[in-house]
Design a protein around this motif. Sequence first.
Motif, mmCIF file in Angstrom:
data_model
loop_
_atom_site.group_PDB
_atom_site.id
_atom_site.type_symbol
_atom_site.label_atom_id
_atom_site.label_comp_id
_atom_site.label_asym_id
_atom_site.label_seq_id
_atom_site.Cartn_x
_atom_site.Cartn_y
_atom_site.Cartn_z
ATOM 1 N N ARG A 50 0.851 -1.190 0.000
ATOM 2 C CA ARG A 50 0.000 0.000 0.000
ATOM 3 C C ARG A 50 0.889 1.243 0.000
ATOM 4 N NH1 ARG A 50 -2.515 -3.545 3.623
ATOM 5 N NH2 ARG A 50 -4.679 -4.079 3.097
ATOM 6 N N HIS A 51 0.784 2.028 -1.034
ATOM 7 C CA HIS A 51 1.520 3.283 -1.136
ATOM 8 C C HIS A 51 0.553 4.448 -0.898
ATOM 9 C CE1 HIS A 51 5.108 1.622 -3.685
ATOM 10 N NE2 HIS A 51 4.931 0.983 -2.540
ATOM 11 N N VAL A 52 0.786 5.200 0.165
ATOM 12 C CA VAL A 52 -0.083 6.306 0.545
ATOM 13 C C VAL A 52 0.642 7.618 0.257
ATOM 14 C CG1 VAL A 52 -1.417 7.371 2.393
ATOM 15 C CG2 VAL A 52 -1.082 4.887 2.368
ATOM 16 N N THR A 53 0.037 8.428 -0.605
ATOM 17 C CA THR A 53 0.617 9.739 -0.926
ATOM 18 C C THR A 53 0.031 10.787 0.009
ATOM 19 O OG1 THR A 53 0.854 9.112 -3.253
ATOM 20 C CG2 THR A 53 0.950 11.459 -2.743
ATOM 21 N N VAL A 54 0.897 11.559 0.661
ATOM 22 C CA VAL A 54 0.482 12.614 1.596
ATOM 23 C C VAL A 54 1.206 13.904 1.241
ATOM 24 C CG1 VAL A 54 0.004 10.985 3.468
ATOM 25 C CG2 VAL A 54 2.283 11.974 3.253
ATOM 26 N N THR A 55 0.700 15.001 1.759
ATOM 27 C CA THR A 55 1.384 16.286 1.555
ATOM 28 C C THR A 55 2.602 16.363 2.463
ATOM 29 O OG1 THR A 55 0.122 17.422 3.273
ATOM 30 C CG2 THR A 55 -0.833 17.366 1.035
ATOM 31 N N ALA A 56 3.468 17.349 2.211
ATOM 32 C CA ALA A 56 4.658 17.531 3.047
ATOM 33 C C ALA A 56 4.268 17.813 4.497
ATOM 34 C CB ALA A 56 5.517 18.658 2.489
ATOM 35 N N ASP A 57 3.204 18.599 4.695
ATOM 36 C CA ASP A 57 2.748 18.906 6.050
ATOM 37 C C ASP A 57 2.222 17.647 6.743
ATOM 38 O OD1 ASP A 57 3.445 21.532 5.726
ATOM 39 O OD2 ASP A 57 1.401 22.227 5.273
ATOM 40 N N GLN A 58 1.480 16.816 6.006
ATOM 41 C CA GLN A 58 0.968 15.583 6.592
ATOM 42 C C GLN A 58 2.102 14.639 6.968
ATOM 43 O OE1 GLN A 58 -1.631 14.551 3.331
ATOM 44 N NE2 GLN A 58 -3.479 15.143 4.454
ATOM 45 N N MET A 59 3.140 14.579 6.120
ATOM 46 C CA MET A 59 4.294 13.733 6.432
ATOM 47 C C MET A 59 4.991 14.226 7.687
ATOM 48 S SD MET A 59 6.171 11.088 5.608
ATOM 49 C CE MET A 59 6.184 10.659 3.854
ATOM 50 N N ALA A 60 5.126 15.534 7.810
ATOM 51 C CA ALA A 60 5.766 16.085 9.009
ATOM 52 C C ALA A 60 4.954 15.748 10.255
ATOM 53 C CB ALA A 60 5.906 17.595 8.852
ATOM 54 N N GLY A 61 3.625 15.834 10.165
ATOM 55 C CA GLY A 61 2.776 15.504 11.304
ATOM 56 C C GLY A 61 2.880 14.029 11.664
ATOM 57 N N LEU A 62 2.976 13.177 10.658
ATOM 58 C CA LEU A 62 3.110 11.741 10.910
ATOM 59 C C LEU A 62 4.432 11.440 11.610
ATOM 60 C CD1 LEU A 62 2.092 8.854 10.574
ATOM 61 C CD2 LEU A 62 3.055 8.845 8.265
ATOM 62 N N ARG A 63 5.497 12.082 11.147
ATOM 63 C CA ARG A 63 6.814 11.865 11.795
ATOM 64 C C ARG A 63 6.788 12.350 13.237
ATOM 65 N NH1 ARG A 63 10.366 10.203 7.977
ATOM 66 N NH2 ARG A 63 10.069 10.904 5.821
ATOM 67 N N ASP A 64 6.140 13.497 13.466
ATOM 68 C CA ASP A 64 6.051 14.019 14.841
ATOM 69 C C ASP A 64 5.293 13.048 15.742
ATOM 70 O OD1 ASP A 64 7.439 16.268 14.085
ATOM 71 O OD2 ASP A 64 5.648 17.539 13.878
ATOM 72 N N ALA A 65 4.187 12.479 15.217
ATOM 73 C CA ALA A 65 3.393 11.547 16.017
ATOM 74 C C ALA A 65 4.194 10.294 16.343
ATOM 75 C CB ALA A 65 2.114 11.184 15.258
ATOM 76 N N LEU A 66 4.963 9.803 15.381
ATOM 77 C CA LEU A 66 5.789 8.622 15.627
ATOM 78 C C LEU A 66 6.878 8.912 16.649
ATOM 79 C CD1 LEU A 66 6.127 7.175 12.008
ATOM 80 C CD2 LEU A 66 4.834 6.205 13.912
ATOM 81 N N ALA A 67 7.425 10.134 16.582
ATOM 82 C CA ALA A 67 8.459 10.505 17.547
ATOM 83 C C ALA A 67 7.897 10.519 18.963
ATOM 84 C CB ALA A 67 9.036 11.874 17.188
ATOM 85 N N VAL A 68 6.660 11.021 19.126
ATOM 86 C CA VAL A 68 6.018 11.034 20.441
ATOM 87 C C VAL A 68 5.824 9.602 20.953
ATOM 88 C CG1 VAL A 68 3.867 11.573 21.654
ATOM 89 C CG2 VAL A 68 4.866 13.236 20.080
ATOM 90 N N ALA A 69 5.531 8.684 20.021
ATOM 91 C CA ALA A 69 5.325 7.286 20.399
ATOM 92 C C ALA A 69 6.630 6.536 20.592
ATOM 93 C CB ALA A 69 4.487 6.591 19.332
ATOM 94 N N GLY A 70 7.758 7.235 20.403
ATOM 95 C CA GLY A 70 9.051 6.605 20.585
ATOM 96 C C GLY A 70 9.459 5.714 19.442
ATOM 97 N N ARG A 71 8.823 5.875 18.272
ATOM 98 C CA ARG A 71 9.129 5.024 17.137
ATOM 99 C C ARG A 71 10.159 5.642 16.200
ATOM 100 N NH1 ARG A 71 5.426 1.007 16.117
ATOM 101 N NH2 ARG A 71 7.010 0.374 14.572
ATOM 102 N N GLY A 72 10.339 6.932 16.250
ATOM 103 C CA GLY A 72 11.305 7.587 15.351
ATOM 104 C C GLY A 72 10.723 7.730 13.962
ATOM 105 N N GLY A 73 10.760 8.921 13.430
ATOM 106 C CA GLY A 73 10.146 9.163 12.129
ATOM 107 C C GLY A 73 11.110 9.263 10.982
#
Length: 465
Positions: free
Chosen positions: A212-235
């Motif tokens: 599954r390839h999901v295309t997101v905007t640059a802002d959405q990608m940044a938000g996803l990385r931030d959320a992963l960082a909060v979860a301790g997963r590293g973005g």
Amino acid sequence: MRRNRLPLSPLTFAWIAAGLALAGGTALAAPASLEAQAFEDARGNMSIALAGDAIISRKMSPYRESEFLALRDIIRNATTAFVNLEILFHDYEDDVIPAAASGGTYMRAEPEIAHELAWFGFDMVSLANNHTMDFGAGGARRTVEATEAAGLAVAGYGENLAEARAPVYVDTPGGRVALISIASTFNDAMRAGHQRPDMRGRPGLSPIRYERHVTVTADQMAGLRDALAVAGRGGGSGPRLNFGGMTFLVGDKPGMKTVPHAGDLAEIIEVVKEAQRQAEWVIVTSHSHEGGDRREVPADFLVDVARATVDAGADMFVGHGPHILRAVEMYRGKPIFYSLANFAMQNETVELQPQDNYEAQGLGYQDHPGMFQDVRIERMGAGSFPAGKGFWESVVPVVEYEGGELKEIQLHPITMGWQLPRPVRGRPMMADDALGQEILDGLAKLSAEFGTTMTIENGVGIIRP
């Protein structure tokens, strides 16, 4: 499997004639032309009947309705016939053990039921689907044994990945046919594995995985990385991120697309090329539940796989799995059936289920299969098979070739008895005029989305090149 006795070749005929002449006997007359001695299976005349999922748990041969026997005759009169085998044949032998995860219902019928498919006229079946390993390798092996004992060629399962990938060949008066069976819908433990010089392979089905390839905007990608960082997963960083079984990509237009697993597709393409070397006709079939923006539309990856196999030399691609009809596409002059829905739908009368399935419905050891079916259907409500009219309707295509060229595709509408009592419904027969028209109109509309024109003539759908 249908076989024919081949005539003497022109060269052999000439040698016999010359030998008799030298021996002082009466020489045989040489054939007037090579055409008169042409091998039948080299003429390119072939008819192939196709059917979708066969969930067959009861005998069919006792029945005698004219609509039922007419369907049987359509299949028998074809040069060869295919159906997907979505049931397992065994007697719960010591090596047949319920797997921890199944395709839903643990599918099983008595081994002699395999002969019912042969009675109907089928020659070959596919076994790669989400029920292949419901009873482990033992159940799959017993199924292959019972199926072959009934005279059916079976593809899609093997003791290792090479065996599962391999074509099965059927010799017919119209030429040698290769069947290649793959599946995209399965529990990962069902997937066959490659054999090594120092380690045996894993028994299982022939897979076509997808991503599954999901295309997101640059802002959405940044938000996803931030959320992963909060979860301790590293973005990480960059325009690509793998998470949760999906690949996220930065692009201008958000959306999701499925793409074939590159390694699986490459292996399948090589098998298709090999089959083309060894057979006059090549059929690739895939069990794929996955859909696009709506269930009636195939997933993106399946379209890619189907077209890639045709590009590699397959004469047709036959899909099944979602239990409803999907479009017919004519691609480079060759048919792609994205789903032929069901041929037999008798999963409600499978006799036994493991305790895991009873517990999933809140039932105990004192309950029986009929109760299990009642509760499951009630819980599923409008999403259950009995409630969905489209699950009980389909077509049986007959693909006709003449002189090696596609002549036409005949699509015969069938019904499996929607809303009839459970012990009755599930057996296929020809649809009446009104229902047949409805089925074909729906299929024509879906197929038009892929540029395919279908006419309806005397109650039969017709596609011509």
